[in-house]
Design a protein around this motif. Structure first.
Motif, PDB file in Angstrom:
ATOM      1  N   THR A  43     -20.666  15.090 -62.222  1.00 40.79           N
ATOM      2  CA  THR A  43     -20.878  15.969 -61.080  1.00 40.79           C
ATOM      3  C   THR A  43     -21.644  17.208 -61.548  1.00 40.79           C
ATOM      4  OG1 THR A  43     -18.809  17.153 -61.402  1.00 40.79           O
ATOM      5  CG2 THR A  43     -18.765  15.292 -59.873  1.00 40.79           C
ATOM      6  N   GLU A  44     -22.388  17.794 -60.631  1.00 35.53           N
ATOM      7  CA  GLU A  44     -23.084  19.043 -60.925  1.00 35.53           C
ATOM      8  C   GLU A  44     -22.931  19.948 -59.713  1.00 35.53           C
ATOM      9  OE1 GLU A  44     -27.593  20.637 -61.422  1.00 35.53           O
ATOM     10  OE2 GLU A  44     -27.014  18.919 -62.659  1.00 35.53           O
ATOM     11  N   THR A  45     -22.312  21.095 -59.928  1.00 41.34           N
ATOM     12  CA  THR A  45     -22.123  22.079 -58.863  1.00 41.34           C
ATOM     13  C   THR A  45     -22.958  23.303 -59.199  1.00 41.34           C
ATOM     14  OG1 THR A  45     -19.878  21.294 -58.485  1.00 41.34           O
ATOM     15  CG2 THR A  45     -20.434  23.461 -57.600  1.00 41.34           C
ATOM     16  N   ASN A  46     -23.751  23.749 -58.224  1.00 44.39           N
ATOM     17  CA  ASN A  46     -24.613  24.919 -58.397  1.00 44.39           C
ATOM     18  C   ASN A  46     -24.130  26.043 -57.495  1.00 44.39           C
ATOM     19  OD1 ASN A  46     -27.151  24.014 -60.033  1.00 44.39           O
ATOM     20  ND2 ASN A  46     -26.613  22.326 -58.682  1.00 44.39           N
ATOM     21  N   THR A  61     -30.795  17.321 -47.768  1.00 36.94           N
ATOM     22  CA  THR A  61     -31.323  18.541 -48.368  1.00 36.94           C
ATOM     23  C   THR A  61     -30.539  19.740 -47.854  1.00 36.94           C
ATOM     24  OG1 THR A  61     -33.543  17.593 -48.523  1.00 36.94           O
ATOM     25  CG2 THR A  61     -33.381  19.983 -48.668  1.00 36.94           C
ATOM     26  N   VAL A  62     -30.174  20.631 -48.767  1.00 33.84           N
ATOM     27  CA  VAL A  62     -29.522  21.877 -48.392  1.00 33.84           C
ATOM     28  C   VAL A  62     -30.322  23.037 -48.970  1.00 33.84           C
ATOM     29  CG1 VAL A  62     -27.202  20.897 -48.211  1.00 33.84           C
ATOM     30  CG2 VAL A  62     -27.960  21.824 -50.393  1.00 33.84           C
ATOM     31  N   ILE A  63     -30.242  24.172 -48.316  1.00 36.16           N
ATOM     32  CA  ILE A  63     -30.882  25.399 -48.798  1.00 36.16           C
ATOM     33  C   ILE A  63     -29.775  26.401 -49.076  1.00 36.16           C
ATOM     34  CG2 ILE A  63     -32.465  27.281 -48.256  1.00 36.16           C
ATOM     35  CD1 ILE A  63     -33.892  25.311 -46.343  1.00 36.16           C
ATOM     36  N   LEU A  64     -29.726  26.856 -50.323  1.00 33.36           N
ATOM     37  CA  LEU A  64     -28.681  27.773 -50.763  1.00 33.36           C
ATOM     38  C   LEU A  64     -29.248  29.160 -51.009  1.00 33.36           C
ATOM     39  CD1 LEU A  64     -26.980  25.482 -53.431  1.00 33.36           C
ATOM     40  CD2 LEU A  64     -26.457  25.641 -50.996  1.00 33.36           C
ATOM     41  N   ARG A  65     -28.454  30.151 -50.637  1.00 32.48           N
ATOM     42  CA  ARG A  65     -28.795  31.553 -50.872  1.00 32.48           C
ATOM     43  C   ARG A  65     -27.640  32.185 -51.647  1.00 32.48           C
ATOM     44  NH1 ARG A  65     -30.805  29.867 -46.070  1.00 32.48           N
ATOM     45  NH2 ARG A  65     -33.039  30.181 -45.778  1.00 32.48           N
ATOM     46  N   PRO A  66     -27.771  33.426 -52.102  1.00 38.78           N
ATOM     47  CA  PRO A  66     -26.704  34.034 -52.902  1.00 38.78           C
ATOM     48  C   PRO A  66     -25.316  33.865 -52.270  1.00 38.78           C
ATOM     49  CG  PRO A  66     -28.613  35.441 -52.906  1.00 38.78           C
ATOM     50  CD  PRO A  66     -28.901  34.345 -51.922  1.00 38.78           C
ATOM     51  N   GLY A  67     -24.400  33.372 -53.092  1.00 40.01           N
ATOM     52  CA  GLY A  67     -23.040  33.125 -52.652  1.00 40.01           C
ATOM     53  C   GLY A  67     -22.786  31.702 -52.187  1.00 40.01           C
ATOM     54  N   ASP A  68     -23.843  30.911 -52.006  1.00 41.35           N
ATOM     55  CA  ASP A  68     -23.698  29.522 -51.569  1.00 41.35           C
ATOM     56  C   ASP A  68     -23.579  28.594 -52.774  1.00 41.35           C
ATOM     57  OD1 ASP A  68     -24.040  30.316 -48.916  1.00 41.35           O
ATOM     58  OD2 ASP A  68     -26.173  29.797 -48.892  1.00 41.35           O
ATOM     59  N   SER A  69     -22.942  27.441 -52.544  1.00 38.21           N
ATOM     60  CA  SER A  69     -22.848  26.431 -53.599  1.00 38.21           C
ATOM     61  C   SER A  69     -22.996  25.039 -52.999  1.00 38.21           C
ATOM     62  CB  SER A  69     -21.516  26.543 -54.344  1.00 38.21           C
ATOM     63  OG  SER A  69     -20.437  26.258 -53.479  1.00 38.21           O
ATOM     64  N   ALA A  70     -23.365  24.094 -53.847  1.00 39.55           N
ATOM     65  CA  ALA A  70     -23.487  22.689 -53.444  1.00 39.55           C
ATOM     66  C   ALA A  70     -23.256  21.823 -54.667  1.00 39.55           C
ATOM     67  CB  ALA A  70     -24.858  22.408 -52.839  1.00 39.55           C
ATOM     68  N   ARG A  71     -22.810  20.605 -54.407  1.00 34.87           N
ATOM     69  CA  ARG A  71     -22.509  19.663 -55.484  1.00 34.87           C
ATOM     70  C   ARG A  71     -23.365  18.410 -55.337  1.00 34.87           C
ATOM     71  NH1 ARG A  71     -16.825  16.567 -56.691  1.00 34.87           N
ATOM     72  NH2 ARG A  71     -17.795  14.752 -55.776  1.00 34.87           N
ATOM     73  N   VAL A  72     -23.872  17.923 -56.470  1.00 37.69           N
ATOM     74  CA  VAL A  72     -24.535  16.623 -56.537  1.00 37.69           C
ATOM     75  C   VAL A  72     -23.527  15.675 -57.181  1.00 37.69           C
ATOM     76  CG1 VAL A  72     -26.434  15.311 -57.550  1.00 37.69           C
ATOM     77  CG2 VAL A  72     -26.849  17.617 -56.667  1.00 37.69           C
ATOM     78  N   ASN A  73     -23.286  14.570 -56.518  1.00 37.23           N
ATOM     79  CA  ASN A  73     -22.283  13.614 -56.992  1.00 37.23           C
ATOM     80  C   ASN A  73     -22.745  12.893 -58.255  1.00 37.23           C
ATOM     81  OD1 ASN A  73     -20.362  14.074 -54.943  1.00 37.23           O
ATOM     82  ND2 ASN A  73     -21.599  12.876 -53.523  1.00 37.23           N
ATOM     83  N   THR A  90     -24.367  26.846 -63.063  1.00 42.69           N
ATOM     84  CA  THR A  90     -24.177  25.415 -62.849  1.00 42.69           C
ATOM     85  C   THR A  90     -22.968  24.939 -63.644  1.00 42.69           C
ATOM     86  OG1 THR A  90     -26.531  25.101 -62.495  1.00 42.69           O
ATOM     87  CG2 THR A  90     -25.277  23.165 -63.094  1.00 42.69           C
ATOM     88  N   ILE A  91     -22.169  24.099 -63.003  1.00 43.68           N
ATOM     89  CA  ILE A  91     -20.993  23.524 -63.656  1.00 43.68           C
ATOM     90  C   ILE A  91     -21.164  22.011 -63.686  1.00 43.68           C
ATOM     91  CG2 ILE A  91     -18.493  23.243 -63.558  1.00 43.68           C
ATOM     92  CD1 ILE A  91     -18.543  25.838 -61.764  1.00 43.68           C
ATOM     93  N   TYR A  92     -21.181  21.452 -64.894  1.00 41.77           N
ATOM     94  CA  TYR A  92     -21.178  19.999 -65.068  1.00 41.77           C
ATOM     95  C   TYR A  92     -19.733  19.560 -65.200  1.00 41.77           C
ATOM     96  CZ  TYR A  92     -26.151  20.187 -66.526  1.00 41.77           C
ATOM     97  OH  TYR A  92     -27.505  20.373 -66.591  1.00 41.77           O
ATOM     98  N   GLY A  93     -19.374  18.503 -64.475  1.00 42.17           N
ATOM     99  CA  GLY A  93     -18.041  17.926 -64.625  1.00 42.17           C
ATOM    100  C   GLY A  93     -17.954  17.107 -65.900  1.00 42.17           C
ATOM    101  N   PRO A  94     -16.775  16.601 -66.230  1.00 37.96           N
ATOM    102  CA  PRO A  94     -16.603  15.802 -67.445  1.00 37.96           C
ATOM    103  C   PRO A  94     -17.539  14.589 -67.488  1.00 37.96           C
ATOM    104  CG  PRO A  94     -14.482  16.383 -66.514  1.00 37.96           C
ATOM    105  CD  PRO A  94     -15.518  16.779 -65.502  1.00 37.96           C
ATOM    106  N   ASN A  95     -17.875  14.195 -68.699  1.00 37.14           N
ATOM    107  CA  ASN A  95     -18.717  13.028 -68.951  1.00 37.14           C
ATOM    108  C   ASN A  95     -18.119  12.283 -70.149  1.00 37.14           C
ATOM    109  OD1 ASN A  95     -20.763  11.158 -69.172  1.00 37.14           O
ATOM    110  ND2 ASN A  95     -22.319  12.603 -69.819  1.00 37.14           N
ATOM    111  N   PRO A  96     -16.923  11.689 -69.961  1.00 33.81           N
ATOM    112  CA  PRO A  96     -16.216  11.091 -71.101  1.00 33.81           C
ATOM    113  C   PRO A  96     -16.926   9.913 -71.739  1.00 33.81           C
ATOM    114  CG  PRO A  96     -15.101  10.563 -69.048  1.00 33.81           C
ATOM    115  CD  PRO A  96     -16.190  11.542 -68.711  1.00 33.81           C
ATOM    116  N   ASP A  97     -17.817   9.234 -71.008  1.00 31.27           N
ATOM    117  CA  ASP A  97     -18.537   8.096 -71.584  1.00 31.27           C
ATOM    118  C   ASP A  97     -19.778   8.512 -72.364  1.00 31.27           C
ATOM    119  OD1 ASP A  97     -16.670   6.334 -70.491  1.00 31.27           O
ATOM    120  OD2 ASP A  97     -17.783   6.208 -68.601  1.00 31.27           O
TER     121      ASP A  97
END
Length: 109
Positions: A43-46, A61-73, A90-97
């Protein structure tokens, strides 16, 4: 990245996304009049701090401005672009493989 992709800067804060990881990875990105695309197995959350960030994934498609967030699965391609400028955490979720991101594409706007 600055030498290869002039409008893109990235700084990994707590770890570098190489090999498998079981925790989250935190980074800071800046895009200046450019677009970035990649496939990632995690996962990637911005969270936008400054500017305007556009994200496209899975036909939406989403448009983000300061304070907004979105996740790519996980297992999806994410396309990110800033018509002028965007700075985000940006936060990357775990990638155990340890599957690596790929299909990198960069373009200037």
């Amino acid at each position: 990245m600055k030498d290869k992709w002039q409008g893109l800067r990235c700084r990994f804060i707590n770890s570098n996304p190489v090999g498998p990881w079981d925790d989250f990875i935190l980074s800071e990105w800046e895009l200046e009049a450019c677009a970035w695309e990649d496939f990632h197995p995690h996962t990637e959350t911005n969270f936008v701090l400054e500017g305007e960030l556009h994200i496209e994934s899975e036909g939406e498609t989403v448009i983000l401005r300061p304070g907004d967030s979105a996740r790519v699965n996980p297992g999806r391609i994410g396309r990110y672009w800033a018509p002028v400028y965007a700075r985000m955490v940006t936060i990357y979720g775990p990638n155990p493989d340890g599957v690596e991101s790929h299909s990198f594409r960069y373009s200037e706007i």
